[in-house]
Design a protein around this motif. Structure first.
Motif, PDB file in Angstrom:
ATOM      1  N   SER A   3       0.841  -1.194   0.000  1.00 13.15           N
ATOM      2  CA  SER A   3       0.000   0.000   0.000  1.00 13.15           C
ATOM      3  C   SER A   3       0.871   1.236   0.000  1.00 13.15           C
ATOM      4  CB  SER A   3      -0.900   0.005   1.233  1.00 13.15           C
ATOM      5  OG  SER A   3      -1.847  -1.029   1.171  1.00 13.15           O
ATOM      6  N   SER A   4       0.279   2.364  -0.371  1.00 10.37           N
ATOM      7  CA  SER A   4       1.003   3.642  -0.296  1.00 10.37           C
ATOM      8  C   SER A   4       0.449   4.443   0.878  1.00 10.37           C
ATOM      9  CB  SER A   4       0.873   4.424  -1.596  1.00 10.37           C
ATOM     10  OG  SER A   4      -0.459   4.850  -1.773  1.00 10.37           O
ATOM     11  N   LEU A   5       1.318   5.208   1.500  1.00  8.04           N
ATOM     12  CA  LEU A   5       0.967   6.039   2.636  1.00  8.04           C
ATOM     13  C   LEU A   5       1.244   7.487   2.267  1.00  8.04           C
ATOM     14  CD1 LEU A   5       0.225   6.305   5.700  1.00  8.04           C
ATOM     15  CD2 LEU A   5       2.683   6.132   6.159  1.00  8.04           C
ATOM     16  N   SER A   6       0.307   8.365   2.581  1.00 10.42           N
ATOM     17  CA  SER A   6       0.519   9.799   2.422  1.00 10.42           C
ATOM     18  C   SER A   6      -0.196  10.507   3.572  1.00 10.42           C
ATOM     19  CB  SER A   6       0.023  10.290   1.059  1.00 10.42           C
ATOM     20  OG  SER A   6      -1.358  10.037   0.911  1.00 10.42           O
ATOM     21  N   TYR A   7      -0.006  11.792   3.665  1.00 12.94           N
ATOM     22  CA  TYR A   7      -0.618  12.542   4.757  1.00 12.94           C
ATOM     23  C   TYR A   7      -1.006  13.930   4.277  1.00 12.94           C
ATOM     24  CZ  TYR A   7       3.684  15.212   5.160  1.00 12.94           C
ATOM     25  OH  TYR A   7       4.746  16.036   4.893  1.00 12.94           O
ATOM     26  N   VAL A  70      -5.641   2.934  17.668  1.00 14.12           N
ATOM     27  CA  VAL A  70      -4.274   2.466  17.877  1.00 14.12           C
ATOM     28  C   VAL A  70      -3.958   1.378  16.864  1.00 14.12           C
ATOM     29  CG1 VAL A  70      -2.665   1.429  19.518  1.00 14.12           C
ATOM     30  CG2 VAL A  70      -4.435   3.001  20.339  1.00 14.12           C
ATOM     31  N   ALA A  71      -2.853   1.566  16.166  1.00 10.81           N
ATOM     32  CA  ALA A  71      -2.395   0.562  15.199  1.00 10.81           C
ATOM     33  C   ALA A  71      -1.214  -0.192  15.796  1.00 10.81           C
ATOM     34  CB  ALA A  71      -1.972   1.233  13.893  1.00 10.81           C
ATOM     35  N   THR A  72      -1.167  -1.479  15.537  1.00 12.08           N
ATOM     36  CA  THR A  72      -0.014  -2.291  15.887  1.00 12.08           C
ATOM     37  C   THR A  72       0.907  -2.304  14.679  1.00 12.08           C
ATOM     38  OG1 THR A  72      -1.345  -3.649  17.351  1.00 12.08           O
ATOM     39  CG2 THR A  72       0.741  -4.585  16.614  1.00 12.08           C
ATOM     40  N   LYS A  78      12.091  -5.108   5.097  1.00  9.97           N
ATOM     41  CA  LYS A  78      11.532  -4.582   3.843  1.00  9.97           C
ATOM     42  C   LYS A  78      10.111  -4.048   3.950  1.00  9.97           C
ATOM     43  CE  LYS A  78      14.386  -7.386   0.827  1.00  9.97           C
ATOM     44  NZ  LYS A  78      15.098  -6.452   0.004  1.00  9.97           N
ATOM     45  N   THR A  79       9.394  -4.347   5.044  1.00  8.88           N
ATOM     46  CA  THR A  79       7.991  -3.942   5.135  1.00  8.88           C
ATOM     47  C   THR A  79       7.641  -3.367   6.507  1.00  8.88           C
ATOM     48  OG1 THR A  79       7.231  -6.101   5.911  1.00  8.88           O
ATOM     49  CG2 THR A  79       7.268  -5.748   3.507  1.00  8.88           C
ATOM     50  N   VAL A  80       6.552  -2.607   6.526  1.00  9.70           N
ATOM     51  CA  VAL A  80       5.927  -2.143   7.762  1.00  9.70           C
ATOM     52  C   VAL A  80       4.447  -2.484   7.633  1.00  9.70           C
ATOM     53  CG1 VAL A  80       5.343  -0.159   9.201  1.00  9.70           C
ATOM     54  CG2 VAL A  80       7.575  -0.251   8.058  1.00  9.70           C
ATOM     55  N   GLU A  81       3.946  -3.267   8.587  1.00 10.48           N
ATOM     56  CA  GLU A  81       2.535  -3.650   8.558  1.00 10.48           C
ATOM     57  C   GLU A  81       1.795  -2.937   9.681  1.00 10.48           C
ATOM     58  OE1 GLU A  81      -0.309  -7.494   9.427  1.00 10.48           O
ATOM     59  OE2 GLU A  81       1.669  -7.855   8.564  1.00 10.48           O
ATOM     60  N   ASN A  86     -11.121  -3.224  13.542  1.00  8.30           N
ATOM     61  CA  ASN A  86     -12.117  -2.717  12.591  1.00  8.30           C
ATOM     62  C   ASN A  86     -11.540  -2.150  11.301  1.00  8.30           C
ATOM     63  OD1 ASN A  86     -14.213  -3.395  14.392  1.00  8.30           O
ATOM     64  ND2 ASN A  86     -14.007  -1.420  15.428  1.00  8.30           N
ATOM     65  N   ARG A  87     -10.309  -2.491  10.978  1.00  4.31           N
ATOM     66  CA  ARG A  87      -9.704  -2.058   9.716  1.00  4.31           C
ATOM     67  C   ARG A  87      -8.886  -3.221   9.166  1.00  4.31           C
ATOM     68  NH1 ARG A  87      -9.944   2.628  12.689  1.00  4.31           N
ATOM     69  NH2 ARG A  87     -10.437   4.544  11.584  1.00  4.31           N
ATOM     70  N   GLN A  88      -8.817  -3.286   7.853  1.00  7.21           N
ATOM     71  CA  GLN A  88      -8.003  -4.296   7.210  1.00  7.21           C
ATOM     72  C   GLN A  88      -6.527  -3.967   7.439  1.00  7.21           C
ATOM     73  OE1 GLN A  88      -8.786  -7.113   5.506  1.00  7.21           O
ATOM     74  NE2 GLN A  88     -10.919  -6.766   6.081  1.00  7.21           N
ATOM     75  N   PRO A  89      -5.684  -4.955   7.723  1.00  3.87           N
ATOM     76  CA  PRO A  89      -4.244  -4.687   7.839  1.00  3.87           C
ATOM     77  C   PRO A  89      -3.713  -4.150   6.513  1.00  3.87           C
ATOM     78  CG  PRO A  89      -4.770  -6.890   8.626  1.00  3.87           C
ATOM     79  CD  PRO A  89      -6.010  -6.356   7.964  1.00  3.87           C
ATOM     80  N   VAL A  90      -2.707  -3.278   6.607  1.00  2.19           N
ATOM     81  CA  VAL A  90      -2.059  -2.736   5.414  1.00  2.19           C
ATOM     82  C   VAL A  90      -0.555  -2.934   5.540  1.00  2.19           C
ATOM     83  CG1 VAL A  90      -3.835  -1.077   4.766  1.00  2.19           C
ATOM     84  CG2 VAL A  90      -2.088  -0.409   6.399  1.00  2.19           C
TER      85      VAL A  90
END
Length: 187
Positions: A3-7, A70-72, A78-81, A86-90
């Motif tokens: 996935s891509s992350l932006s803010y 709160v996200a775990t 190579k990755t950050v999960e 209540n949200r799909q993991p990304v």
């Protein structure tokens, strides 16, 4: 699939600060029922030590600790999960994720003069102790116009100190802050 992350950083009048809206694959990941964190608060979590838990949103009242999202985080080379109730993991490419965090950390374009003053005074006063043993905690220009509030603490005792500024120019606040530091902190 990565996935891509932006803010995006926007003003948050209800909480008298700003909020970081996080977007995953172009969609607002926080959702309408929550506020993003104030930029310095989110940056602090992301940069002080690699977090395994990350508060990514707060209740619409604006108070941390009230309805936080709160996200775990699970990080590999190579990755950050991110996973969250209540949200799909990304999953993000670690380099992409780190680049976005670096961009957020260095983004001060959203700051009005008062927030720039707070950031620079926090750097100036960091680790300083008053003559009577109180440690600097934070500064704020948001309590009253033309005043900078300084919070200091000794164990459980907090004091709020203040000095005036012109309410417009960063240079004026830093000059007055330097004098205040010398007078009250003996530096």
């Amino acid at each position: 699939m990565m996935s891509s992350l932006s803010y995006q950083i926007i003003a948050s009048p209800d909480s008298n600060d700003h909020q970081v809206r996080l977007f995953v694959d172009g969609a607002d990941w926080i959702g309408e029922s929550h506020l993003g964190l104030d930029p310095p608060e989110l940056v602090k979590q992301l940069t002080e030590h690699p977090p395994s838990r990350l508060i990514v949103a707060r209740c619409s009242c604006g108070v941390l600790g009230c309805g936080d999202v709160v996200a775990t985080l699970i990080r590999t080379a190579k990755t950050v999960e991110w996973s969250c109730v209540n949200r799909q993991p990304v999953v993000f490419d670690a380099e992409h994720f780190d680049n976005q965090i670096r961009a957020l950390t260095n983004d001060h374009s959203w700051e009005p003069a008062g927030r720039t003053v707070e950031r620079l005074l926090d750097e100036m006063f960091f680790g300083k102790v008053t003559d009577d043993g109180y440690l600097f905690e934070w500064s704020s220009t948001r309590f009253q116009p033309f005043l900078v509030m300084i919070s200091v603490r000794k164990i459980q005792d907090q004091k709020l100190l203040e000095f005036s500024w012109d309410g417009e120019t960063v240079a004026n606040a830093l000059s007055r802050g330097g004098r205040f530091l010398h007078e009250r902190f003996g530096s």
